[in-house]
Motif scaffolding. Sequence first.
Motif, mmCIF file in Angstrom:
data_model
loop_
_atom_site.group_PDB
_atom_site.id
_atom_site.type_symbol
_atom_site.label_atom_id
_atom_site.label_comp_id
_atom_site.label_asym_id
_atom_site.label_seq_id
_atom_site.Cartn_x
_atom_site.Cartn_y
_atom_site.Cartn_z
ATOM 1 N N PHE A 290 0.871 -1.162 0.000
ATOM 2 C CA PHE A 290 0.000 0.000 0.000
ATOM 3 C C PHE A 290 0.912 1.216 0.000
ATOM 4 O O PHE A 290 1.643 1.453 0.952
ATOM 5 C CB PHE A 290 -0.863 -0.098 1.261
ATOM 6 N N GLY A 291 0.938 1.984 -1.094
ATOM 7 C CA GLY A 291 1.912 3.055 -1.227
ATOM 8 C C GLY A 291 1.349 4.453 -1.048
ATOM 9 O O GLY A 291 2.095 5.408 -0.911
ATOM 10 N N GLY A 292 0.038 4.584 -1.039
ATOM 11 C CA GLY A 292 -0.570 5.894 -0.883
ATOM 12 C C GLY A 292 -2.055 5.792 -1.147
ATOM 13 O O GLY A 292 -2.586 4.704 -1.407
ATOM 14 N N PHE A 293 -2.739 6.932 -1.058
ATOM 15 C CA PHE A 293 -4.184 6.897 -1.253
ATOM 16 C C PHE A 293 -4.707 8.254 -1.698
ATOM 17 O O PHE A 293 -4.069 9.290 -1.520
ATOM 18 C CB PHE A 293 -4.899 6.482 0.045
ATOM 19 N N TYR A 294 -5.879 8.214 -2.277
ATOM 20 C CA TYR A 294 -6.700 9.386 -2.544
ATOM 21 C C TYR A 294 -8.037 9.123 -1.870
ATOM 22 O O TYR A 294 -8.512 7.981 -1.872
ATOM 23 C CB TYR A 294 -6.979 9.555 -4.041
ATOM 24 N N ILE A 295 -8.659 10.144 -1.330
ATOM 25 C CA ILE A 295 -10.051 10.057 -0.911
ATOM 26 C C ILE A 295 -10.792 11.067 -1.757
ATOM 27 O O ILE A 295 -10.451 12.259 -1.782
ATOM 28 C CB ILE A 295 -10.249 10.330 0.593
ATOM 29 N N LEU A 296 -11.788 10.575 -2.473
ATOM 30 C CA LEU A 296 -12.568 11.407 -3.380
ATOM 31 C C LEU A 296 -14.020 11.457 -2.924
ATOM 32 O O LEU A 296 -14.554 10.466 -2.439
ATOM 33 C CB LEU A 296 -12.526 10.840 -4.800
ATOM 34 N N GLU A 297 -14.658 12.593 -3.112
ATOM 35 C CA GLU A 297 -16.088 12.766 -2.877
ATOM 36 C C GLU A 297 -16.722 12.825 -4.253
ATOM 37 O O GLU A 297 -16.581 13.831 -4.966
ATOM 38 C CB GLU A 297 -16.357 14.055 -2.103
ATOM 39 N N VAL A 298 -17.342 11.718 -4.659
ATOM 40 C CA VAL A 298 -17.911 11.603 -5.993
ATOM 41 C C VAL A 298 -19.349 11.084 -5.903
ATOM 42 O O VAL A 298 -19.789 10.632 -4.840
ATOM 43 C CB VAL A 298 -17.059 10.678 -6.895
ATOM 44 N N ALA A 299 -20.052 11.106 -7.014
ATOM 45 C CA ALA A 299 -21.457 10.709 -7.032
ATOM 46 C C ALA A 299 -21.656 9.201 -7.009
ATOM 47 O O ALA A 299 -22.719 8.729 -6.589
ATOM 48 C CB ALA A 299 -22.149 11.308 -8.260
ATOM 49 N N SER A 300 -20.658 8.444 -7.463
ATOM 50 C CA SER A 300 -20.877 6.997 -7.590
ATOM 51 C C SER A 300 -19.551 6.239 -7.628
ATOM 52 O O SER A 300 -18.496 6.832 -7.866
ATOM 53 C CB SER A 300 -21.641 6.705 -8.883
ATOM 54 N N LYS A 301 -19.648 4.926 -7.452
ATOM 55 C CA LYS A 301 -18.468 4.074 -7.593
ATOM 56 C C LYS A 301 -17.929 4.168 -9.019
ATOM 57 O O LYS A 301 -16.725 4.186 -9.234
ATOM 58 C CB LYS A 301 -18.799 2.626 -7.246
ATOM 59 N N GLU A 302 -18.820 4.262 -9.972
ATOM 60 C CA GLU A 302 -18.398 4.352 -11.370
ATOM 61 C C GLU A 302 -17.535 5.598 -11.610
ATOM 62 O O GLU A 302 -16.550 5.537 -12.344
ATOM 63 C CB GLU A 302 -19.620 4.351 -12.299
#
Length: 139
Positions: free
Chosen positions: A78-90
């Motif tokens: 596990f090298g890093g991450f993003y957390i996104l606020e989006v409308a859907s999994k797609e």
Amino acid sequence: MKYMLIMRATDEAYAGMANADMNEMLETVGRFNDELIRAGVLVAAEGLDDAAEGVVVDYSSDPPVVTDGPYGETKELFGGFYILEVASKEEAVEWAKRVPSAGPGFKTEIRRVPSVDEFPQDNEWIQKERAWREATGQL
């Protein structure tokens, strides 16, 4: 909805990046991060230090056993991450497809981050977390 994009790579993929031009890599990732910011979907993004500098706490025994990294049994780190606020999994998937420096040996795992609203609101600990989030501007 929040989604975490978990950046993973094999040891071989990380080794292949060892000779990459750092300024070029930062430019590429910076442009992608800027796109996320301009789209209004970026909540957080961080890279992680080398796994050799980390430790694992294993709770299989009492007391837990602490082992220094790297983690020989792990095939993908596990090298890093993003957390996104989006409308859907797609939509999260579409952003993940555009992650720079992805290639052979790299994967992005996408997991939804449940909201505090999804837990029983009459629970004392959920109420305390909600109060903390409100006090820190996270709600």
